[in-house]
Design an enzyme around this catalytic site. Structure first.
Site, PDB file in Angstrom:
ATOM      1  N   ARG A   1      -1.823  -8.096  23.595  1.00 24.66           N
ATOM      2  CA  ARG A   1      -2.562  -6.835  23.721  1.00 24.66           C
ATOM      3  C   ARG A   1      -2.785  -6.182  22.357  1.00 24.66           C
ATOM      4  O   ARG A   1      -3.899  -5.782  22.023  1.00 24.66           O
ATOM      5  CB  ARG A   1      -1.797  -5.859  24.627  1.00 24.66           C
ATOM      6  CG  ARG A   1      -1.716  -6.324  26.065  1.00 24.66           C
ATOM      7  CD  ARG A   1      -1.285  -5.212  26.960  1.00 24.66           C
ATOM      8  NE  ARG A   1      -0.012  -4.623  26.560  1.00 24.66           N
ATOM      9  CZ  ARG A   1       0.552  -3.605  27.182  1.00 24.66           C
ATOM     10  NH1 ARG A   1      -0.041  -3.047  28.199  1.00 24.66           N
ATOM     11  NH2 ARG A   1       1.708  -3.134  26.784  1.00 24.66           N
TER      12      ARG A   1
ATOM     13  N   ASN B   1      -2.152  -5.760  30.546  1.00 24.00           N
ATOM     14  CA  ASN B   1      -1.491  -6.906  31.177  1.00 24.00           C
ATOM     15  C   ASN B   1      -1.534  -6.734  32.689  1.00 24.00           C
ATOM     16  O   ASN B   1      -1.206  -5.679  33.198  1.00 24.00           O
ATOM     17  CB  ASN B   1      -0.025  -6.972  30.733  1.00 24.00           C
ATOM     18  CG  ASN B   1       0.115  -7.409  29.288  1.00 24.00           C
ATOM     19  OD1 ASN B   1      -0.779  -8.026  28.731  1.00 24.00           O
ATOM     20  ND2 ASN B   1       1.241  -7.078  28.678  1.00 24.00           N
TER      21      ASN B   1
END
Ligand code: MN
Length: 239
Positions: free
Chosen positions: A7, A25
């Site tokens: 991320r 996520n």
């Protein structure tokens, strides 16, 4: 592919490319990315995702065109900004208190009609004094009236402008993860002054329920299962 800095590296690459959007996520181990910007920059981030950042093993990249959201800087979604609570409160008047954790306190708004999951319902929210976090799970009789914890959970801050600056400017976008309230909401200030007036509006997403009236449909405390009138009946008072 979780837990490998996917991320963070995606956010950093997206910022370099001048993209807006978000990354989060998902529960199934995949990473969901929403990117908006120049076609060339979007192709570049696609390429980046196919290769994956160092140490990530990318098994599959699925690309779909979605409607442009146009309001968020590249941000990590899925990181909690803190807790939120909605307390139903019978005082001189009956109302719901929406409280969002911000800078160590609970920023608070009184909603005469409560929240709604219908994006067409704009609910008045009068800003009131900050409350202490310790008050969040308070439920019981209070000064001849009473309080129940109507909803409780965590929330994420969103929007182009970082919080608390966003609220200072009069527009806050956020995502609730409650038992009753979920998904995106916006708070829009409509009148400044001593008791600033805002509108609480459900954003159009998969959690929106047009035509619904969540306050009537789900009246019970998420802590005790009691309604406010049951709680006040216990004390002999009536809402
Ligand atoms: Mn109150």
């Amino acid at each position: 592919m979780h837990g490998v800095g996917f991320r963070e590296s995606t956010v950093s690459r997206a910022r370099e490319l001048g993209l807006t959007g978000w990354v989060r996520n998902e529960a199934d181990g995949s990473v969901r990315v929403h990117a908006e910007g120049a076609a060339e920059a979007v192709r570049a981030i696609e390429g980046f995702l196919r290769d994956g950042p160092p140490s990530a093993r990318v098994s599959h990249v699925a690309v779909e065109q979605v409607k442009v959201e146009g309001h968020e800087q590249f941000a990590i979604r899925g990181l909690s900004a803190g807790v939120f609570v909605i307390q139903e409160h019978q005082a001189r008047t009956h109302h719901f208190d929406l409280r969002l954790e911000l800078s160590g306190a609970m920023r608070s708004w009184a909603l005469p009609r409560g929240p709604s999951l219908d994006p067409a319902a704009k609910r008045l929210a009068v800003q009131v004094a900050d409350h202490a976090l310790a008050h969040n799970d308070f439920e019981g009789p209070l000064e001849g009236g009473g309080v129940i914890v109507w909803d409780l959970g965590t929330y994420e801050q969103g929007g182009r402008v970082a919080w608390p600056e966003a609220l200072t400017r009069g527009h806050g976008v956020f995502v609730l993860y409650g038992e009753k309230l979920q998904g995106g909401f916006a708070l829009q200030r409509t009148r400044a002054g001593e008791k600033p007036q805002w509108l609480l509006i459900k954003r159009r997403d998969e959690h929106a329920q047009p035509g619904s009236d969540i306050v009537a449909e789900a009246p019970r405390s998420v802590l005790s299962g009691r309604t406010l009138s049951e709680l006040m009946g216990d004390t002999g008072a009536r809402p």
